[in-house]
Write a protein that holds these residues in place. Sequence first.
Motif, short mmCIF file in Angstrom:
data_model
loop_
_atom_site.label_atom_id
_atom_site.label_comp_id
_atom_site.label_asym_id
_atom_site.label_seq_id
_atom_site.Cartn_x
_atom_site.Cartn_y
_atom_site.Cartn_z
N GLU A 20 0.82 -1.20 0.00
CA GLU A 20 0.00 0.00 0.00
C GLU A 20 0.86 1.25 0.00
N GLY A 38 -2.18 2.67 -6.95
CA GLY A 38 -2.67 1.46 -7.60
C GLY A 38 -1.98 1.14 -8.89
N ALA A 235 -10.13 -0.47 -8.46
CA ALA A 235 -11.03 -0.59 -7.31
C ALA A 235 -12.45 -0.39 -7.78
N THR A 236 -13.39 -0.90 -7.01
CA THR A 236 -14.80 -0.68 -7.26
C THR A 236 -15.42 -0.09 -6.00
N LYS A 237 -16.47 0.65 -6.14
CA LYS A 237 -17.04 1.35 -4.99
C LYS A 237 -17.87 0.41 -4.14
N GLU A 267 -12.15 -10.42 1.82
CA GLU A 267 -12.51 -10.46 0.40
C GLU A 267 -13.77 -11.28 0.18
N VAL A 329 -13.40 -8.88 -4.54
CA VAL A 329 -13.49 -7.52 -4.00
C VAL A 329 -13.33 -7.58 -2.49
N THR A 332 -12.78 -2.70 1.23
CA THR A 332 -12.48 -1.31 0.87
C THR A 332 -12.74 -1.03 -0.60
N GLY A 333 -13.07 -2.08 -1.37
CA GLY A 333 -13.29 -1.91 -2.79
C GLY A 333 -12.13 -2.32 -3.66
N LYS A 334 -11.00 -2.67 -3.06
CA LYS A 334 -9.87 -3.13 -3.86
C LYS A 334 -10.22 -4.47 -4.49
N THR A 335 -9.70 -4.69 -5.68
CA THR A 335 -10.06 -5.89 -6.43
C THR A 335 -8.82 -6.67 -6.86
#
Length: 416
Positions: A20, A38, A235-237, A267, A329, A332-335
Motif C-alpha cells: 500500500e 494502484g 477498485a470498485t465502490k 474479500e 473484492v 475497501t473496494g480493492k479488487t
Amino acid sequence: MDVTSTNTANNDTVNMQKRERIRLERVEGDRNRVEEAGSLIVWFDTAGLATPADCEGMLGRIVNQAYTGVVLYPENVAALAPAIPARVIKVLHAPRIEDLERLKTLPQGGQSFVVASPEVQVLQKAAELGFNTCYRAYVDDGDSLHASIQEGVHHAYLMVRFRDPTNIPLELVIASLQATRTVLIKEINTPTDVDDAIVTLGVMEVGADGVMFSPRSHGALSEFVSRLGRMDRAATKVEVASVVRSVPIGMGYRSCIDTTTLFSPTEGMLVGSTSQGGILCCPEVFFLPYMELRPFRVNAGAVHSYVYNYNNRTDYMSELRAGASIMLVDHTGKTRRSSVGRMKTEVRPLRLIEVEFASGERINAIMQDDWHVRIFSDEAKPLNITALKPGDKVLGHLAQPGRHVGIKVDEHIIET
C-alpha cells in the motif's frame, strides 16, 4: 507462539502495508510525480538506442502508454532526455563516477534523475549529490542473490536481472524486501518475452513492484500493454446499506463458485439479482462447527444472479464455467482477478435479502437459506444470513442499471 510464527505473522502484515505504501508514496523525491495510487512501475531500457530516430517511434509510444520510467545511458542521455515528459521517471545508468558529470549538463543539473549502477561507490557518490539511487544487480547463484538483497535495502530501488528462468530467486527477494521501503524491479532478459513480464507482476500474488521490459518491436509492445491493462488492479465502490427484509422464499437452484485462489478474510464477491448492484458475499474462510473451511469458495446465490466483474460487466451465475475470469473484492473496494475452478449447483432452500443504500435505492440478492451462508457487515465481519434483521448494516455495490449480455447499456430499465 514461538518467534518464527510471530515473525511470519508480522511479515504478512508488513508485506501488505508495504504494498500500500509504495503504491501511494513510491519513494522520497518521486512521491509528487508520476504514478497514481494502484499503478505499476514499468520501465523501458534504451540501451543501444542513440537518438529518437533509432527508436522507430517506440519511445513516443512508451512515454504515452503504461510506462512510468525510462533508463538512459551516458552516451544517449543528452539526445533522448528532452523527449521524455516530466511525469516519466528518468533513470541514468552510470557505471563510473565520471558518468555523473553528464547530469550537470542537463536542465537543473539533472536533479529529477534517479541514478542506477551496479557499482556501490557510484551510488554512494550519487546519494551524496542528492540523487535517489537504484542498485542494479545480476543474480546467477546464491551468493549474488544474497548480495543483491543486502545492498538493495540501502537504495530507493533494486533492479535485478536473473540468469535462470525460475521465479524462486525472485520470490526470495520479494520476501526479503517486504519490510523495507526498497522498490523491487525485475529486468526482463528477452525483449519479446511478454509472458515473463506479466507473470513477474503476479509472483507470490503481490508480484514484484515493477518490471523493466524493453520490447524492440511494436507488436511485442502492443501485446504487453494490452495484457497489462487486463491485470485490473483497480477498485470498485463499496458502500454501506441497511437490511430492509430477509425472508425465506422456498426451493430453487443455487451455485457455489469455487475459485482457483484462496480468499483473505476481508474479500468476497459482489452478487445481486439486478443490474443495480450487488451484496458483498463472504467466502468460506470463517469458522464453521460442522464442516471444514473452503477458503476458495463463495456460496454465492441463486442461478439467475449477476456476479459483478471487471470493466463494468456482469456474468449470470448460470453462465460461469471453469476457467472464466472473475473479480474478487475486499471491504475497501480493492479488487483482484481470479478464475473459476468449478461451479457447484444444487437445489436448496433460498432466502431473499433486500437492502437499501443511503440514496434510497434498493437491491436484493437471493442466497441459500442456511445459517452457514454469510455476507459482510459494515465492519467487514461475517453475518449469518438467517440471523439478519431490518436495520443491520451490510456492504454492497450500487451500479447504474441497464445491461445487455452483461455489458452496461444506456437505456431505461426497471428491475424488481
